[in-house]
Design an enzyme around this catalytic site. Structure first.
Site, PDB file in Angstrom:
ATOM      1  N   ASP A 215      14.075   7.038   8.788  1.00 52.67           N
ATOM      2  CA  ASP A 215      13.101   7.232   9.867  1.00 52.67           C
ATOM      3  C   ASP A 215      13.186   6.067  10.859  1.00 52.67           C
ATOM      4  O   ASP A 215      12.612   6.130  11.929  1.00 52.67           O
ATOM      5  CB  ASP A 215      11.687   7.323   9.272  1.00 52.67           C
ATOM      6  CG  ASP A 215      10.627   7.649  10.311  1.00 52.67           C
ATOM      7  OD1 ASP A 215      10.859   8.570  11.124  1.00 52.67           O
ATOM      8  OD2 ASP A 215       9.568   6.970  10.342  1.00 52.67           O
TER       9      ASP A 215
ATOM     10  N   ALA B 213      10.692   2.270   6.441  1.00 53.98           N
ATOM     11  CA  ALA B 213      10.020   0.976   6.637  1.00 53.98           C
ATOM     12  C   ALA B 213      10.393   0.384   7.985  1.00 53.98           C
ATOM     13  O   ALA B 213       9.687   0.590   8.985  1.00 53.98           O
ATOM     14  CB  ALA B 213      10.384   0.043   5.498  1.00 53.98           C
ATOM     15  N   ARG B 214      11.491  -0.318   8.050  1.00 50.41           N
ATOM     16  CA  ARG B 214      11.975  -0.883   9.296  1.00 50.41           C
ATOM     17  C   ARG B 214      13.491  -0.808   9.333  1.00 50.41           C
ATOM     18  O   ARG B 214      14.153  -1.056   8.315  1.00 50.41           O
ATOM     19  CB  ARG B 214      11.557  -2.358   9.435  1.00 50.41           C
ATOM     20  CG  ARG B 214      10.159  -2.555   9.995  1.00 50.41           C
ATOM     21  CD  ARG B 214      10.086  -2.092  11.464  1.00 50.41           C
ATOM     22  NE  ARG B 214       8.756  -2.224  12.045  1.00 50.41           N
ATOM     23  CZ  ARG B 214       7.843  -1.246  12.110  1.00 50.41           C
ATOM     24  NH1 ARG B 214       8.082  -0.061  11.604  1.00 50.41           N
ATOM     25  NH2 ARG B 214       6.678  -1.457  12.697  1.00 50.41           N
TER      26      ARG B 214
ATOM     27  N   ALA C  98       4.248   7.132  11.056  1.00 52.51           N
ATOM     28  CA  ALA C  98       2.803   7.039  11.320  1.00 52.51           C
ATOM     29  C   ALA C  98       2.330   8.112  12.284  1.00 52.51           C
ATOM     30  O   ALA C  98       1.167   8.111  12.688  1.00 52.51           O
ATOM     31  CB  ALA C  98       2.488   5.659  11.888  1.00 52.51           C
TER      32      ALA C  98
ATOM     33  N   ARG D 228       0.826  -1.220   0.000  1.00 55.00           N
ATOM     34  CA  ARG D 228       0.000   0.000   0.000  1.00 55.00           C
ATOM     35  C   ARG D 228       0.856   1.265   0.000  1.00 55.00           C
ATOM     36  O   ARG D 228       0.578   2.211  -0.720  1.00 55.00           O
ATOM     37  CB  ARG D 228      -0.879   0.029   1.250  1.00 55.00           C
ATOM     38  CG  ARG D 228      -1.883  -1.103   1.326  1.00 55.00           C
ATOM     39  CD  ARG D 228      -2.683  -0.988   2.612  1.00 55.00           C
ATOM     40  NE  ARG D 228      -3.623  -2.084   2.750  1.00 55.00           N
ATOM     41  CZ  ARG D 228      -3.345  -3.228   3.377  1.00 55.00           C
ATOM     42  NH1 ARG D 228      -2.167  -3.417   3.923  1.00 55.00           N
ATOM     43  NH2 ARG D 228      -4.246  -4.177   3.451  1.00 55.00           N
TER      44      ARG D 228
ATOM     45  N   HIS E  91      11.486   7.753  13.875  1.00 57.51           N
ATOM     46  CA  HIS E  91      10.393   6.790  13.603  1.00 57.51           C
ATOM     47  C   HIS E  91       9.018   7.462  13.740  1.00 57.51           C
ATOM     48  O   HIS E  91       8.199   7.074  14.573  1.00 57.51           O
ATOM     49  CB  HIS E  91      10.495   5.563  14.531  1.00 57.51           C
ATOM     50  CG  HIS E  91       9.733   4.382  14.009  1.00 57.51           C
ATOM     51  ND1 HIS E  91      10.072   3.080  14.304  1.00 57.51           N
ATOM     52  CD2 HIS E  91       8.650   4.283  13.186  1.00 57.51           C
ATOM     53  CE1 HIS E  91       9.232   2.251  13.713  1.00 57.51           C
ATOM     54  NE2 HIS E  91       8.349   2.966  13.020  1.00 57.51           N
TER      55      HIS E  91
ATOM     56  N   GLU F  53      16.484   1.132  18.088  1.00 56.61           N
ATOM     57  CA  GLU F  53      15.720   2.365  18.322  1.00 56.61           C
ATOM     58  C   GLU F  53      15.536   2.605  19.812  1.00 56.61           C
ATOM     59  O   GLU F  53      15.051   1.696  20.495  1.00 56.61           O
ATOM     60  CB  GLU F  53      14.369   2.281  17.609  1.00 56.61           C
ATOM     61  CG  GLU F  53      14.552   2.275  16.109  1.00 56.61           C
ATOM     62  CD  GLU F  53      13.246   2.350  15.317  1.00 56.61           C
ATOM     63  OE1 GLU F  53      12.176   2.535  15.914  1.00 56.61           O
ATOM     64  OE2 GLU F  53      13.329   2.224  14.096  1.00 56.61           O
TER      65      GLU F  53
HETATM   66  C1  MLT Z   1       3.902   1.015  12.391  1.00 60.90           C
HETATM   67  O1  MLT Z   1       4.381  -0.119  12.293  1.00 60.90           O
HETATM   68  O2  MLT Z   1       2.704   1.199  12.587  1.00 60.90           O
HETATM   69  C2  MLT Z   1       4.769   2.222  12.271  1.00 60.90           C
HETATM   70  O3  MLT Z   1       6.063   1.921  11.914  1.00 60.90           O
HETATM   71  C3  MLT Z   1       4.683   3.101  13.462  1.00 60.90           C
HETATM   72  C4  MLT Z   1       5.321   2.600  14.711  1.00 60.90           C
HETATM   73  O4  MLT Z   1       5.694   1.437  14.841  1.00 60.90           O
HETATM   74  O5  MLT Z   1       5.451   3.391  15.628  1.00 60.90           O
END
Ligand code: MLT
Length: 317
Positions: free
Chosen positions: A253, A228-229, A279, A150, A276, A258
């Site tokens: 990000d 992403a990760r 979102a 998405r 990060h 982390e």
């Molecule tokens: C998520 O997986 O929803 C995003 O990376 C946001 C987060 O983990 O804080």
């Protein structure tokens, strides 16, 4: 039923549960208190702060816990395996943050192309370095998207509106799901892309998707974006290719650890970093919370949720 929410959540999400007749306890519990309290609840709703580790899942299963909701996409903070073994459903909100993450990735690309954060820092130091900040355009360049879910699709739309050519690679997909974007091999993507943005999960057993060999195959002057990760890019290799000049800029990000412990990456002048926050928008947080609350309530009322993370795992354990 009784719902425990242990991470920051908007009032409207709490209200959703209450309107459906559930009792809500909202408290950002520490790890020990969560362990003591979790068995009293039927549902646990978390974002990313709360670590739903094995002991928490075990304690929950000894009591009433039936569902764990993750108001977000990644479930790396939840022991999904143990939950599956103990019959606890895990649900999430994979559609909640799509636009926010795509917008951040796109903002990162523009920021790196024009060195916006660096120029801002320089101005704040009282400097006027007009010649230092000679940028590059997005228009006419190729964006390579790795992972055509998405978020990749939303990013592609934005890039095409800026007259970029977009190519994509996804090892699980044979036919491009994104209109006007062709799927190419990873080799072709690495070789031809001026900008590369990653939109894949981190798979521990596989390690980073972008290592020295992949950097070696990239175009000189590439700009790389990872919202992403952490872990999908080998940070040590990234540093080597930033220093060597092959990578013009990196926008991160997410990090291997982390908060990040490898400070050479964070402090590098060609790296733009954010903590990060993909979102972290008002809209995405409300969307993710709402979707997750709805999914949890479906489970609690005996319905099959749409975003049931451990459906397959539960069927096989
Ligand atoms: C998520 O997986 O929803 C995003 O990376 C946001 C987060 O983990 O804080």
């Amino acid at each position: 039923m009784k719902i425990l929410i242990t991470d920051k959540i908007e009032d409207e999400i709490i209200q959703l549960f209450k309107n459906a007749g559930h009792a809500v306890t909202y408290n950002e519990l520490d790890a020990d208190t969560l362990l003591r309290e979790v068995s009293k609840f039927d549902g646990l709703l978390v974002r990313s702060r709360t670590k739903v580790v094995t002991d928490v899942v075990n304690m929950g299963a000894k009591g009433n816990l039936k569902v764990i909701g993750r108001a977000g996409v990644g479930v790396d903070n939840i022991d999904v395996k143990t939950a599956s073994k103990l019959g606890i459903k895990v649900v999430n909100a994979p559609t909640g943050s799509t636009v926010s993450v795509a917008e951040l990735a796109f903002g990162m690309m523009l920021s790196a192309a024009r060195s916006i954060p660096q120029a801002d820092r320089s101005m704040k130091q009282g400097l006027w370095e007009k010649k230092t900040f000679k940028g590059v355009e997005l228009s006419g360049k190729t964006l390579g998207i790795i992972g055509v879910g998405r978020i990749g699709a939303e990013l592609a739309k934005r890039a095409m509106a800026f007259d970029m050519k977009v190519v994509a690679f996804d090892k699980f997909v044979k036919k491009s799901p994104i209109p006007k974007v062709s799927l190419v091999s990873i080799d072709k993507l690495l070789k031809e892309s001026d900008y590369i943005s990653l939109h894949i999960p981190f798979v521990k057993e596989e390690g980073p998707a972008i290592r020295e060999a992949e950097f070696e195959a990239m175009k000189n002057g590439v700009i790389i974006v990872n919202c992403a990760r952490g872990g999908v890019i080998d940070e040590k290799a990234l540093l080597k290719y930033l220093e060597g000049g092959k990578v013009r800029a990196a926008c991160l990000d997410v990090y291997e650890a982390e908060p990040p412990v490898f400070k050479d990456i964070v402090n590098h002048p060609k790296v733009i970093c954010t903590p990060h926050i993909g979102a972290s928008t008002k809209e995405a947080q409300i969307r993710a919370g709402t979707i997750t609350a709805e999914q949890m309530m479906m489970v609690l009322s005996g319905k099959t949720p749409d975003f049931w993370v451990n459906k397959q795992l539960m069927a096989t354990v």
